[in-house]
Design a protein around this motif. Structure first.
Motif, PDB file in Angstrom:
ATOM      1  N   HIS A  49       0.821  -1.221   0.000  1.00  0.00           N
ATOM      2  CA  HIS A  49       0.000   0.000   0.000  1.00  0.00           C
ATOM      3  C   HIS A  49       0.854   1.271   0.000  1.00  0.00           C
ATOM      4  CE1 HIS A  49      -3.765  -2.140   0.508  1.00  0.00           C
ATOM      5  NE2 HIS A  49      -3.147  -2.909   1.382  1.00  0.00           N
ATOM      6  N   PHE A  50       1.955   1.258   0.746  1.00  0.00           N
ATOM      7  CA  PHE A  50       2.863   2.399   0.852  1.00  0.00           C
ATOM      8  C   PHE A  50       4.287   1.865   0.804  1.00  0.00           C
ATOM      9  CE2 PHE A  50      -0.980   3.846   3.018  1.00  0.00           C
ATOM     10  CZ  PHE A  50      -1.184   5.072   2.409  1.00  0.00           C
ATOM     11  N   PRO A  51       4.989   2.050  -0.312  1.00  0.00           N
ATOM     12  CA  PRO A  51       6.333   1.481  -0.458  1.00  0.00           C
ATOM     13  C   PRO A  51       7.323   1.905   0.633  1.00  0.00           C
ATOM     14  CG  PRO A  51       5.546   2.309  -2.563  1.00  0.00           C
ATOM     15  CD  PRO A  51       4.548   2.730  -1.525  1.00  0.00           C
ATOM     16  N   THR A  52       7.167   3.123   1.166  1.00  0.00           N
ATOM     17  CA  THR A  52       8.072   3.599   2.211  1.00  0.00           C
ATOM     18  C   THR A  52       7.298   4.405   3.246  1.00  0.00           C
ATOM     19  OG1 THR A  52       8.553   5.727   1.155  1.00  0.00           O
ATOM     20  CG2 THR A  52       9.960   3.858   0.513  1.00  0.00           C
ATOM     21  N   LYS A  53       7.958   4.657   4.355  1.00  0.00           N
ATOM     22  CA  LYS A  53       7.391   5.509   5.403  1.00  0.00           C
ATOM     23  C   LYS A  53       7.156   6.920   4.856  1.00  0.00           C
ATOM     24  CE  LYS A  53      10.084   6.797   8.896  1.00  0.00           C
ATOM     25  NZ  LYS A  53      10.844   6.840  10.171  1.00  0.00           N
ATOM     26  N   GLU A  54       8.042   7.365   3.975  1.00  0.00           N
ATOM     27  CA  GLU A  54       7.896   8.693   3.376  1.00  0.00           C
ATOM     28  C   GLU A  54       6.609   8.798   2.556  1.00  0.00           C
ATOM     29  OE1 GLU A  54      10.397  11.933   0.706  1.00  0.00           O
ATOM     30  OE2 GLU A  54      11.057   9.852   0.723  1.00  0.00           O
ATOM     31  N   HIS A  55       6.207   7.719   1.901  1.00  0.00           N
ATOM     32  CA  HIS A  55       4.941   7.729   1.151  1.00  0.00           C
ATOM     33  C   HIS A  55       3.759   7.947   2.099  1.00  0.00           C
ATOM     34  CE1 HIS A  55       7.405   5.910  -2.033  1.00  0.00           C
ATOM     35  NE2 HIS A  55       6.461   6.353  -2.860  1.00  0.00           N
ATOM     36  N   MET A  56       3.832   7.355   3.292  1.00  0.00           N
ATOM     37  CA  MET A  56       2.765   7.557   4.280  1.00  0.00           C
ATOM     38  C   MET A  56       2.747   9.011   4.740  1.00  0.00           C
ATOM     39  SD  MET A  56       3.075   4.239   6.701  1.00  0.00           S
ATOM     40  CE  MET A  56       4.079   2.963   5.975  1.00  0.00           C
ATOM     41  N   LEU A  57       3.933   9.561   4.982  1.00  0.00           N
ATOM     42  CA  LEU A  57       4.030  10.955   5.397  1.00  0.00           C
ATOM     43  C   LEU A  57       3.451  11.874   4.318  1.00  0.00           C
ATOM     44  CD1 LEU A  57       5.081  13.011   7.517  1.00  0.00           C
ATOM     45  CD2 LEU A  57       7.258  12.997   6.265  1.00  0.00           C
ATOM     46  N   ALA A  58       3.774  11.601   3.061  1.00  0.00           N
ATOM     47  CA  ALA A  58       3.260  12.420   1.957  1.00  0.00           C
ATOM     48  C   ALA A  58       1.734  12.346   1.877  1.00  0.00           C
ATOM     49  CB  ALA A  58       3.891  11.985   0.635  1.00  0.00           C
ATOM     50  N   GLU A  59       1.185  11.169   2.088  1.00  0.00           N
ATOM     51  CA  GLU A  59      -0.277  11.009   2.096  1.00  0.00           C
ATOM     52  C   GLU A  59      -0.892  11.839   3.224  1.00  0.00           C
ATOM     53  OE1 GLU A  59      -3.930   8.963   0.846  1.00  0.00           O
ATOM     54  OE2 GLU A  59      -1.953   8.937  -0.075  1.00  0.00           O
ATOM     55  N   PHE A 107       7.251  18.304  11.421  1.00  0.00           N
ATOM     56  CA  PHE A 107       7.293  19.385  10.436  1.00  0.00           C
ATOM     57  C   PHE A 107       8.614  19.411   9.674  1.00  0.00           C
ATOM     58  CE2 PHE A 107       3.713  20.999  12.936  1.00  0.00           C
ATOM     59  CZ  PHE A 107       2.820  21.208  11.909  1.00  0.00           C
ATOM     60  N   ILE A 108       9.716  19.217  10.372  1.00  0.00           N
ATOM     61  CA  ILE A 108      11.013  19.201   9.684  1.00  0.00           C
ATOM     62  C   ILE A 108      11.063  18.044   8.682  1.00  0.00           C
ATOM     63  CG2 ILE A 108      13.483  18.747  10.008  1.00  0.00           C
ATOM     64  CD1 ILE A 108      13.297  20.477  12.559  1.00  0.00           C
ATOM     65  N   GLU A 114      10.925  15.488  -0.442  1.00  0.00           N
ATOM     66  CA  GLU A 114      10.547  16.022  -1.759  1.00  0.00           C
ATOM     67  C   GLU A 114       9.106  15.651  -2.104  1.00  0.00           C
ATOM     68  OE1 GLU A 114      10.668  18.493  -4.651  1.00  0.00           O
ATOM     69  OE2 GLU A 114      12.385  18.303  -3.316  1.00  0.00           O
ATOM     70  N   MET A 115       8.680  14.441  -1.725  1.00  0.00           N
ATOM     71  CA  MET A 115       7.283  14.040  -1.977  1.00  0.00           C
ATOM     72  C   MET A 115       6.309  14.966  -1.253  1.00  0.00           C
ATOM     73  SD  MET A 115       6.855   9.932  -1.950  1.00  0.00           S
ATOM     74  CE  MET A 115       8.356   9.375  -1.196  1.00  0.00           C
ATOM     75  N   CYS A 116       6.613  15.274   0.000  1.00  0.00           N
ATOM     76  CA  CYS A 116       5.747  16.162   0.776  1.00  0.00           C
ATOM     77  C   CYS A 116       5.797  17.583   0.219  1.00  0.00           C
ATOM     78  CB  CYS A 116       6.171  16.164   2.241  1.00  0.00           C
ATOM     79  SG  CYS A 116       5.899  14.591   3.070  1.00  0.00           S
ATOM     80  N   ILE A 120       2.965  20.390  -0.670  1.00  0.00           N
ATOM     81  CA  ILE A 120       2.992  21.693  -0.005  1.00  0.00           C
ATOM     82  C   ILE A 120       3.101  22.819  -1.026  1.00  0.00           C
ATOM     83  CG2 ILE A 120       4.363  23.160   1.535  1.00  0.00           C
ATOM     84  CD1 ILE A 120       5.018  20.509   3.100  1.00  0.00           C
ATOM     85  N   ARG A 121       3.973  22.671  -2.014  1.00  0.00           N
ATOM     86  CA  ARG A 121       4.116  23.709  -3.051  1.00  0.00           C
ATOM     87  C   ARG A 121       2.810  23.912  -3.809  1.00  0.00           C
ATOM     88  NH1 ARG A 121       9.365  21.024  -4.116  1.00  0.00           N
ATOM     89  NH2 ARG A 121      10.926  22.381  -3.207  1.00  0.00           N
ATOM     90  N   LYS A 122       2.181  22.812  -4.179  1.00  0.00           N
ATOM     91  CA  LYS A 122       0.912  22.901  -4.912  1.00  0.00           C
ATOM     92  C   LYS A 122      -0.136  23.611  -4.049  1.00  0.00           C
ATOM     93  CE  LYS A 122      -2.683  20.001  -6.897  1.00  0.00           C
ATOM     94  NZ  LYS A 122      -3.213  18.650  -6.954  1.00  0.00           N
TER      95      LYS A 122
END
Length: 166
Positions: A49-59, A107-108, A114-116, A120-122
């Protein structure tokens, strides 16, 4: 008969547990294995469902961005200026980070990913257009992402983001 999307239910449950872990233990200290134990799920199933922990954070960041929009629109309906809503949001983030190491880590980590940052930029670009359409009638502006916040002409800065007026 109501059809249940099990994949979406599983993803939602993973995000719910990830959010709880990130906000209780910190993003950095949270591991895939610790979340798997709480979910009674194998790491293979989770990474499907989420290849990495970062993917979960981005979601989670994407969900928070959508929530920010909803709150800003609700505050506008209540008569609050959008710029004031953004300023209050920033003060809340800064205060949370100053008082709580776990919030600071969250937050940091979000702003280093980069995924997050894509979400955020959008989100910030959309909000800037909406807010400054409201406050800066007819003028031109652009959203600039930068490392330095030293420019005196910025109106609003957020973690390396500034809106400049021409």
């Amino acid at each position: 008969m109501i059809r249940v999307d099990r994949k979406e239910l599983t993803r939602s449950e993973i995000v719910r547990v990830a959010a709880k872990c990130f906000l209780n233990d910190g993003y950095t200290k949270t591991t895939i294995n610790s979340m798997c134990k709480k979910l009674n799920m194998s790491p293979g199933n989770m990474t499907f469902h989420f290849p990495t922990k970062e993917h979960m954070l981005a979601e989670l960041v994407e969900m928070l961005c959508k929530y920010q929009w909803k709150m800003m629109k609700d505050e506008a309906k209540d008569g609050y200026c959008s710029i004031m809503a953004i300023c209050l949001e920033l003060l809340t983030i800064a205060s949370a980070c100053e008082q709580d190491e776990v919030a600071k880590d969250f937050f940091i980590s979000s702003y280093r990913s980069e995924m997050c940052m894509e979400h955020i930029r959008k989100n910030d670009t959309q909000r800037a257009k909406e807010v400054f359409k409201e406050c800066h009638h007819g003028g031109k502006y652009e959203v600039v992402y930068q490392d330095s916040l030293a420019c005196p002409c910025k109106l609003y800065a957020r973690f390396g983001v500034a809106w400049y007026f021409s």
